[in-house]
Every structure is written in C-alpha cells, then in structure tokens.
Design an enzyme around this catalytic site. Structure first.
Site, PDB file in Angstrom:
ATOM      1  N   HIS A 290      43.870  33.699  49.149  1.00 38.66           N
ATOM      2  CA  HIS A 290      44.629  32.531  48.548  1.00 38.66           C
ATOM      3  C   HIS A 290      45.846  33.004  47.700  1.00 38.66           C
ATOM      4  CE1 HIS A 290      43.306  32.518  44.244  1.00 38.66           C
ATOM      5  NE2 HIS A 290      41.943  32.748  44.727  1.00 38.66           N
ATOM      6  N   GLU A 336      44.386  27.261  45.273  1.00 37.78           N
ATOM      7  CA  GLU A 336      42.776  27.444  45.399  1.00 37.78           C
ATOM      8  C   GLU A 336      42.192  27.265  44.121  1.00 37.78           C
ATOM      9  OE1 GLU A 336      39.065  29.586  44.852  1.00 37.78           O
ATOM     10  OE2 GLU A 336      41.093  29.796  43.829  1.00 37.78           O
ATOM     11  N   ASP A 364      37.948  36.646  48.609  1.00 40.77           N
ATOM     12  CA  ASP A 364      37.996  36.114  47.152  1.00 40.77           C
ATOM     13  C   ASP A 364      37.106  36.550  45.940  1.00 40.77           C
ATOM     14  OD1 ASP A 364      39.742  34.972  45.319  1.00 40.77           O
ATOM     15  OD2 ASP A 364      38.832  32.887  45.667  1.00 40.77           O
ATOM     16  N   HIS A 434      40.919  35.882  36.233  1.00 39.78           N
ATOM     17  CA  HIS A 434      41.547  34.813  35.240  1.00 39.78           C
ATOM     18  C   HIS A 434      41.813  35.472  33.972  1.00 39.78           C
ATOM     19  CE1 HIS A 434      39.381  31.409  37.870  1.00 39.78           C
ATOM     20  NE2 HIS A 434      39.963  32.457  38.694  1.00 39.78           N
TER      21      HIS A 434
HETATM   22 ZN   LIG Z   1      40.291  33.477  43.542  1.00 39.52          ZN
END
Ligand SMILES: [Zn+2]
Ligand SMILES: *[C@@H]1O[C@H](CO)[C@@H](O)[C@H](O)[C@H]1NC(C)=O
Ligand SMILES: *[C@@H]1O[C@H](CO)[C@@H](O)[C@H](O)[C@H]1NC(C)=O
Ligand SMILES: *[C@@H]1O[C@H](CO)[C@@H](O)[C@H](O)[C@H]1NC(C)=O
Ligand SMILES: *[C@@H]1O[C@H](CO)[C@@H](O)[C@H](O)[C@H]1NC(C)=O
Ligand SMILES: *[C@@H]1O[C@H](CO)[C@@H](O)[C@H](O)[C@H]1NC(C)=O
Ligand SMILES: *[C@@H]1O[C@H](CO)[C@@H](O)[C@H](O)[C@H]1NC(C)=O
Length: 471
Positions: A290, A336, A364, A434
């Site tokens: 993504h 995503e 991913d 993240h």
């Molecule tokens: Zn991801």
C-alpha cells in the site's frame, strides 16, 4: 455478462475438477504433483538469474533508492492528504517510465481525517508533558481540552470489573504486548469500551514490540450508539509509569487537548501496472503493497518498502526479458491504514474474474531479511509453494509458514484464492510501525534486495506455470 451466463460460470465450480476436457479450460489441474514438481525444478536457472540481478547485479540497491527518492520528496502519505495524491501521481509516472503495461489509476472514495495540534499534560501527581499521537478517526477535544482523573486498567476485563470507577475519567490502557494481532484490539476498540462505561477519553499504550518513548498511532473505530470520545496512544513508558503510580494509590490527573477532525470523504486511487501474460493474459498473479501511510515518519517501512519491493519484482522480471504466461499485476493500494478501503473496492469491482486469480500476494510486514513466505491455501497449493520456495535455496529463504493473510488480500483469500505475505523479523517491524521512527533509516538496502528477490521469483514462477494454483 448476463445473469444466465453468470449462473453457468458459477456452476462450473460445483462440478468435480478435471472430470473432462470440456470444463477444464481455466480451473482444471491435469498434472500430477510429481509433474508439477518437475516443472518447478526447471526454473532453477531463472530463479538464479533473478536472485543474481536483485542481489548482485545492476539492480542492486534499486528498490531502496527509488523508495528513498519518493519518501524524501513527498514525506508521509496520510489518506485524504495532498501528499498521498502527489505520491500516486509520481508512481503513475514511475511505472509508465519503467515501461510497464496497462498503467492506470482506479478511483476510490476514501476517508479524510487530520490530527491537528495535540498534547497531553499530566498535572498530578507531577507536571509531565507526554508524547502522544491521536488515533486515526478520533474526534478532538473542546479547545480548552479535557481535564480529568485517570483510571488505569491492564485489560478489557479489568475495565468491566471496575466499570463503576470509570465514569468521568480518562481511561488509560496498560495492556501487555502479546503480539500485534492480539494487542491491537485495545487500539481499535479501546475508546468504544471506555465510552460504554462513561469515560470521557481514552489513552492507549502503544501497540509496539519495543519503545524508546515512541507513540505508535493507527486506526480506531467508533460504534453506532456509543458516545465518540477522543482517543490517543501514549508511550509504553508513560503507560507503565501511570500503572505503577495507580498501584501505589496515587491520584493522576491529565489534561488532554486534541484538534483531530474528520472531514468529508475525498477521492484517491489504487495504482495498477502489469506485465501482460503471454499465454493466459486474463489470468492474474497479483503483487501488492500500500502506498498510503500514517502522517508520522515517512511511511518507509509501512508500507513504502512493500510497495516498492512489489514494483521491483516486476522490474526485475522485465529487465531479464521474461514474460510469464499469466499477467503479473502490481496494485499499490490506497487507504489501507483506514481499514483496507482501496482493496475492498478493488475486490468488489474485480471479483467477477475471481476464477482467474491464481495467487494474491501482499508485502506489508516489513522488508528486512526475509524469513520466508506466509501462505494460506489448500494442501495441494501449499505443496506447490514449497517447491517454488526451494528455488530460493541460493539465498537460504525457503520456508513456507501459515497465515498468508493481509488486510489488502483478505477478501480474495476468504473467497478461496490462495494468498501469500512476505515474512521477516516482526519484532523489528513493530518497533518502528506507525511511529515517527518509520523512516529510511530503519530500512536496510542489503536486506530489501533479498525481499525483492523472493517476491520476484515467487510471483514469476506461479504466473508462468502451465496451470493455475489449485484451490
Ligand atoms: Zn501497512
Ligand atoms: C547501497 O546502499 C547503501 C546505503 O545507502 C550504500 O552504502 C551502498 O554503497 C549501496 N551499494 C551500491 C552498490 O550502490
Ligand atoms: C504545572 O504546570 C502548570 C501549568 O502548566 C503550572 O501552573 C504549575 O505551576 C506547574 N506546577 C509545578 C509544581 O511545576
Ligand atoms: C475480467 O477479465 C476480462 C478478461 O478475462 C477483462 O476483459 C475484464 O476487464 C475483467 N473485468 C474486471 C472488472 O476486472
Ligand atoms: C478466465 O480466463 C479464461 C482464459 O484463460 C477465459 O476463457 C475465461 O473467460 C476467464 N474467466 C473469467 C471469469 O473472466
Ligand atoms: C538457513 O536458514 C535456516 C532457517 O532460517 C537457518 O536455520 C540456517 O542457519 C540458515 N543457513 C545458513 C547457511 O545461513
Ligand atoms: C544485497 O544484499 C546482500 C545480502 O545482505 C548483500 O550481500 C549485497 O551486498 C546487497 N547488494 C547491494 C548492492 O547492496
């Protein structure tokens, strides 16, 4: 397609496979496993050529350098942001310039959320300014913030047991890290569970395998009929400190300020490019990652590297002058992080051709030194994947694990298409995931080149075998 033909195609699946030539056009498997094994062994030289080009040849650092140029230029690519749309346009041009076929964008309506300014300050028992990151889709606080006493819990069970203490409080979750899949529930539904017992906000210990005082954001979901309270993640360090304070009976007060806001949906795109199959162009091996990311760091690991390793797989195959029998289709998903919005739409629009999807692949989970392939499919398909992975003996990456699922390929897998994810050191991945630390510095070109080699060999061989993977 008329409904009548549709019905007929649907019925083909009910017939026993290989019962006769008449129904054996695309889904049948006429070869024995021994024959397929022999066929795959014939790809040793091709696999070696791919590995050589990816790891030692002129391709070398290419996927890393291509990615560095994009993320240094554009920065993070939050869904709904101009950055993401700029990245999509650059990728469109990159794929055209690379000489890939059928390069196009497929429009998708996506959510648009922005965090704005945010802060959390502990006022009691001592002043302490905390690092936080609002969670995706969270509402903000009033401008003066929310100032309230804290209730620390270590699980949903504890929250429910102590429900009577939660009213008017800020709930702090100090759940243990038991792997991403399990612990992420606190991030995803922590606000809803806290709101159900009357809390005014929730702060969630970051779902991270390691921390140097780094908050790790991610999506969270509200529920109809439950008040929407502001929610953010805090560091592992602050969550644990507040748990210690609470266990001593110390009163904790926090002032939380968040400008986070949800805006109307906006338009984005899935980005598609292909190497068109030479013999069965309608049949597809899908390779994907993504392009969107969170708004912190650079989205280099999540999922810039997966997207670029997927692109690199097609580039390597093309550079070697190879053209598989089936179409190799690269899809760079949008949105995503908001819950697989781009991939859901793609599935809905393309599932009419599901019988012609041989394998769906998603990278991913990081692109450090690959440990192998995570795979979901029938025993027959798994046995074939093991033979394909044996071709990667030159780089000693031959293992086939379970659980090939990934957010962007799950719809296909649930509908019966074999699926594969690239696997590596997940502890390292979830250290950066993240967070502001998701930058090129966390990647290693010496490892990314191995990922590209694995991805290219698997996608090419599966796309070139005489038969589709059995279901
Ligand atoms: Zn991801
Ligand atoms: C690959 O990239 C690394 C890190 O940027 C660099 O140190 C190395 O020299 C590069 N190798 C080649 C062959 O370009
Ligand atoms: C804590 O911070 C508040 C506001 O930021 C300030 O008014 C107060 O004096 C501080 N207290 C201590 C003990 O430093
Ligand atoms: C389905 O596949 C056919 C080729 O078999 C192609 O022409 C068509 O565009 C595909 N439809 C979708 C929605 O992907
Ligand atoms: C799948 O591909 C075959 C040829 O490879 C074609 O005959 C068939 O119509 C395709 N099926 C669908 C649903 O597109
Ligand atoms: C090859 O990989 C296996 C499994 O990951 C590992 O146990 C073994 O030490 C590796 N061998 C070499 C020569 O690196
Ligand atoms: C690719 O990775 C391998 C293994 O880490 C390393 O030996 C090789 O030097 C790398 N190639 C480049 C060009 O960096």
């Amino acid at each position: 397609m008329t409904p009548l033909i549709f019905l007929f195609v649907g019925m083909l699946h009910l017939l026993p496979l290989c019962s006769g030539r008449a129904v054996c056009k695309d889904v049948c498997h006429l070869k024995t496993f021994e024959q397929i094994k022999e066929e795959i062994a014939g790809y040793q030289d091709v696999a070696k050529a791919i590995v050589d080009l990816a790891v030692c040849g002129k391709a070398q650092n290419r996927s890393y350098e291509r990615l560095a140029l994009l993320v240094d230029t554009v920065g993070p690519r939050l869904t709904g942001s101009p950055n993401l749309e700029k990245a999509i346009q650059i990728m469109y041009q990159n794929l055209m310039d690379d000489g890939l076929k059928n390069v196009h964008l497929e429009p998708v309506k996506v959510p648009h959320w922005e965090r704005g300014q945010e802060s959390a300050v502990m006022l009691e028992p001592r002043n302490h300014s905390m690092a936080i990151l609002g969670l995706g889709s969270s509402v903000g606080t009033p401008p003066e913030g929310i100032t309230a006493e804290v209730l620390v819990v270590s699980s949903f069970d504890e929250l429910h047991r102590r429900a009577s203490e939660a009213r008017g409080k800020i709930v702090v979750y100090n759940q243990p890290y038991k792997g991403y899949g399990e612990s992420v529930q606190y991030r995803v539904q922590g606000a809803v569970e806290a709101a159900k017992v009357g809390a005014v906000a929730s702060l969630i210990k970051s779902v991270a395998s390691f921390s140097i005082y780094s908050p790790h954001t991610g999506i969270q979901y509200y529920q109809d009929g439950v008040p929407q309270i502001p929610t953010a993640c805090i560091t592992v360090e602050d969550a644990e400190m507040m748990a210690r304070m609470a266990s001593r009976g110390t009163k904790i007060v926090i002032q939380l300020k968040m400008e986070a806001k949800n805006y109307p949906d906006t338009e984005s795109f899935n980005t598609v490019a292909e190497i068109t199959g030479s013999k069965y162009p309608e049949q597809v091996v899908l390779v994907s990652g993504h392009l969107d990311s969170w708004d912190v760091g650079q989205g280099a690991l999540d999922d810039g590297s997966g997207a670029f390793v997927s692109w690199e797989a097609l580039s390597l195959i093309k550079d070697l002058g190879l053209r598989p029998k089936r179409t190799l289709r690269l899809v760079l998903w949008t949105a995503e992080e908001q819950g697989g919005i781009g991939s859901l739409q793609y599935y809905q629009q393309h599932k009419v051709n599901i019988s012609n999807f041989s394998l769906v692949m998603e990278s991913d989970l990081g692109n450090f030194m690959p440990t192998g392939l995570a795979f979901t499919g029938s025993d027959k398909a798994r046995a074939i994947m093991k033979e394909v992975m044996n071709l990667l003996q030159p780089i000693n990456t031959t293992q086939v694990f379970g659980d090939g699922e990934g957010v962007d390929i799950n719809y296909w897998i649930q509908a019966g298409v074999p699926g594969a994810s690239l696997l590596d050191d997940l502890k390292r991945y979830f250290s950066f995931h993240h967070s502001q630390g998701d930058t090129m510095t966390a990647l290693d070109p010496m490892q990314m080149n191995y990922s590209a080699a694995v991805w290219a060999v698997v996608s090419y061989v599966i796309a070139d075998l005489d038969e589709m993977l059995p279901r």
